[in-house]
Scaffold this active site. Structure first.
Site, short mmCIF file in Angstrom:
data_model
loop_
_atom_site.label_atom_id
_atom_site.label_comp_id
_atom_site.label_asym_id
_atom_site.label_seq_id
_atom_site.Cartn_x
_atom_site.Cartn_y
_atom_site.Cartn_z
N ASP A 199 0.17 -0.25 -4.79
CA ASP A 199 -0.07 0.72 -3.72
C ASP A 199 0.18 2.15 -4.19
O ASP A 199 1.21 2.43 -4.83
CB ASP A 199 0.90 0.38 -2.57
CG ASP A 199 0.64 1.18 -1.32
OD1 ASP A 199 -0.47 1.05 -0.77
OD2 ASP A 199 1.54 1.93 -0.90
N GLU A 258 -4.21 1.33 -6.99
CA GLU A 258 -4.85 2.17 -5.97
C GLU A 258 -4.67 3.62 -6.39
O GLU A 258 -3.57 4.16 -6.37
CB GLU A 258 -4.22 1.95 -4.59
CG GLU A 258 -4.98 2.70 -3.51
CD GLU A 258 -4.20 2.94 -2.22
OE1 GLU A 258 -4.83 3.21 -1.19
OE2 GLU A 258 -2.95 2.87 -2.24
N HIS A 322 -8.34 -2.43 4.32
CA HIS A 322 -7.56 -2.34 5.56
C HIS A 322 -7.32 -0.90 6.02
O HIS A 322 -6.73 -0.68 7.06
CB HIS A 322 -6.22 -3.05 5.34
CG HIS A 322 -5.39 -2.34 4.32
ND1 HIS A 322 -5.77 -2.25 2.99
CD2 HIS A 322 -4.25 -1.64 4.42
CE1 HIS A 322 -4.87 -1.54 2.33
NE2 HIS A 322 -3.93 -1.16 3.17
N ASP A 323 -7.73 0.08 5.22
CA ASP A 323 -7.55 1.48 5.58
C ASP A 323 -8.85 2.14 6.02
O ASP A 323 -8.88 3.35 6.27
CB ASP A 323 -7.02 2.28 4.37
CG ASP A 323 -5.61 1.87 3.95
OD1 ASP A 323 -4.85 1.42 4.82
OD2 ASP A 323 -5.30 2.02 2.76
C1 GLC Z 1 -1.87 2.78 0.80
C2 GLC Z 1 -2.13 1.61 1.73
C3 GLC Z 1 -1.99 2.08 3.15
C4 GLC Z 1 -0.58 2.58 3.35
C5 GLC Z 1 -0.21 3.63 2.33
C6 GLC Z 1 1.28 3.85 2.29
O1 GLC Z 1 -2.82 3.76 0.90
O2 GLC Z 1 -3.39 1.07 1.45
O3 GLC Z 1 -2.29 1.08 4.07
O4 GLC Z 1 -0.46 3.11 4.64
O5 GLC Z 1 -0.57 3.26 1.03
O6 GLC Z 1 1.94 2.78 1.71
#
Ligand code: GLC
Ligand code: CA
Length: 551
Positions: A199, A258, A322-323
């Site tokens: 993440d 990510e 999911h975002d």
């Molecule tokens: C990433 C996740 C997201 C989360 C963020 C903070 O972007 O995909 O869902 O809110 O990190 O952890």
């Protein structure tokens, strides 16, 4: 370049809270995932990425970890997880966990200690700065609140939180933090997990001196949300290399970083094919076009990534997670041509260079829902956005309209399994509303319908697994300069494939060059039944060109 098993795999992302509820409490869980393993095996995906399943107070649905060594009660027990792992492996699928190591929950024991006093040994696990009340150490904005700093009255210092104030950022300059996290990740790999999605990994190292952003304010109180400044800072690459050598390499773990702000340049460093750091990154360029895109935008992004990363590094191809709002609603057509558009977008993701990612529900063409009141939203970001919009002068109606387009909650409505109450997700009112279109769009119907989006996805995934050309074939964009038909070739050894995608609601003529190629081609998979002279709306076709000679 060495080949690896995951090059020809498809990653399937599960949001456990919304996938399948096994015990009737309205919340999806691990036993629910076990119940659907046969479905996933039949779909053909190779890697299951579970969004965080660790113990958490759920300020950000699990992206605020309280205990990395325990499973969230709502989701079940460690035994359930071990069972899932064993069974998934037995069916030939791998499981990767979503590791949130940029921050923890403020309820994590480390933070509780860190906060307890300025001289606590864990004080330095997080990023604390002196400051006076109402005068933050810098102008950084947070993703989920105006400022990225929270004042701690007791110690009269601020701590940094790029996300919510319940998600304090860890201090990765501290080697004790590195060691603790490394050991924790090794523990999961020893247990048998196959890797991690990391993440916001591009943001774990902060810029030296935490300088102000020089960009204009992005929120009502003058703070600046500047993701570019928070990401790709000095020291990040060496850390990723250490993770690889000290944690991942022994286990051959697959790792997905990510990296929201990554360009091909960062991809080549962080996910180089020599395997010195991560296996692949996911960048945000395509999805960042969600408020307005053209075929040219998509083509330009693909070409730039291909030209700069091909045979140098790996990245994921996706339009959903999911975002993000649902891809059919944003990049396709959620009404008249929903089925065609869903198949087209799947075709694009599976036939472009890069590793395909499927987000739960995408394989049945799930769409955005309609929320009518702020109370229906669950996401912390939706609530923050709403308050910002209202502060900025928007009416309630306008704010809801914005969220109805872009909210992350669209992706989080329950998976639609059948036409029974709550879409077969649960027997209890779910934690978030079910999309009202579930009686028409659900897995059961699509399993039985040969022409469904689901069966089309199965064919795509199979093709991706079996045909090296989709994995290792060179890419050439042969689209006419203007127009809506994105056309490209994949070329591998002496085989050439042609992919045609009409990204529009209009029928489009085919230009001469493509017509002549088509005349010499054999159709492999298309989303329309008849052979074509013009390209119908949302037409997608994969062809093998009979001779390798291209005019
Ligand atoms: C990433 C996740 C997201 C989360 C963020 C903070 O972007 O995909 O869902 O809110 O990190 O952890
Ligand atoms: Ca449950």
């Amino acid at each position: 370049m060495e080949k690896a098993w995951w090059h020809s795999g498809v990653v399937y992302q599960i949001y456990p809270r919304s996938f399948k509820d096994s015990n009737g409490d309205g919340i999806g869980d691990i036993v629910g995932i076990i119940e659907k393993l046969a479905y996933l095996q039949d779909l053909g995906v190779s890697i299951l990425w579970l969004t965080p399943i660790f113990d958490s107070p759920n300020d950000d649905n699990g992206y605020d970890v309280r205990d990395y060594g325990n499973i969230l009660n709502d989701f079940g027990s460690m035994e359930d997880f071990e069972d899932l792992l064993r069974r998934a492996h037995g069916l030939g699928m791998r499981i990767i966990l979503d590791m949130v190591i940029n921050h923890t929950s403020d309820e994590h024991p480390w933070f509780i200690e860190s906060r307890s006093s300025c001289d606590n040994p864990k004080r330095n696990y997080y990023i604390w700065r002196t400051g006076v009340k109402d005068s933050t150490p810098n102008n950084w904005g947070s993703f989920f609140s105006p400022s990225a700093w929270e004042f701690d009255e007791a110690s009269e210092q601020y701590y940094l939180h790029l996300f919510s104030k319940k998600q304090p950022d860890l201090n990765w300059d501290n080697t004790a933090v590195q060691e603790e996290i490394f050991a924790m990740m090794r523990w999961w790999l020893d247990k048998g997990v196959d890797g991690f999605r990391l993440d916001v990994i591009d943001k774990i190292k902060k810029p030296i001196g935490l300088p102000d952003s020089t960009k204009p304010p992005t929120c009502s109180d003058g703070f600046v949300l500047d993701p570019g400044l928070y990401a790709n800072n000095p020291g990040l690459l060496p850390l990723l290399e250490e993770l690889q050598s000290q944690v991942f390499s022994d286990h051959g773990a697959v790792t997905i970083g990510e990296c929201g702000s990554a360009t091909p340049y960062e991809a080549n460093a962080y996910a180089s094919v020599d395997g010195t750091a991560l296996s692949m990154i996911i960048h945000f360029e395509l999805i960042s076009k969600k408020s307005g895109w053209t075929v040219k935008d998509i083509r330009d992004i693909q070409l730039r990534w291909y030209e700069n990363t091909w045979k140098k590094s790996w990245f994921g191809q996706y339009l959903s997670n999911h975002d993000q709002p649902r891809q059919v609603s944003i990049f396709g057509n959620e009404t008249t041509f929903r089925i065609e558009a869903a198949k087209l977008l799947g075709t694009m993701i599976h036939t472009l260079p890069g590793i395909p990612f499927v987000y739960q529900g995408e394989e049945i063409g799930m769409t955005n829902t309609r929320f009518s009141r702020i109370e229906e939203f669950r996401d912390i970001r939706a609530k923050f956005k709403y308050s910002e919009l209202i502060k900025g002068g928007a009416t309630e109606e306008e704010a809801i309209a914005w969220l109805n387009r872009f909210s992350r909650d669209h992706a989080r409505t329950p998976m639609q399994w059948d036409e029974s109450m709550y879409a077969g997700f649960s027997t209890h009112v779910p934690w978030i509303k079910v999309n009202e279109n579930y009686p028409e769009i659900h897995v059961k119907q699509q399993l039985a319908d040969k022409k469904s989006v689901l069966n089309y996805y199965k064919a795509l995934i199979k093709m991706r697994k079996e045909e090296s050309i989709l994995v290792y074939g060179d890419y050439e964009d042969i689209s006419p300069k203007d127009g809506d038909v994105y056309s490209y070739l994949r070329i591998y050894q002496d085989t050439t494939w042609l992919i045609l995608l009409n990204l529009s609601d209009q029928e489009s003529p085919l230009d001469m060059n493509i017509r002549s190629l088509l005349n010499r081609s054999r159709s492999l998979l298309t989303n329309y039944e008849q052979s074509i002279q013009v390209c119908p709306p949302w037409y997608a076709g994969i062809y093998e060109v009979e001779s390798n000679h291209i005019d």
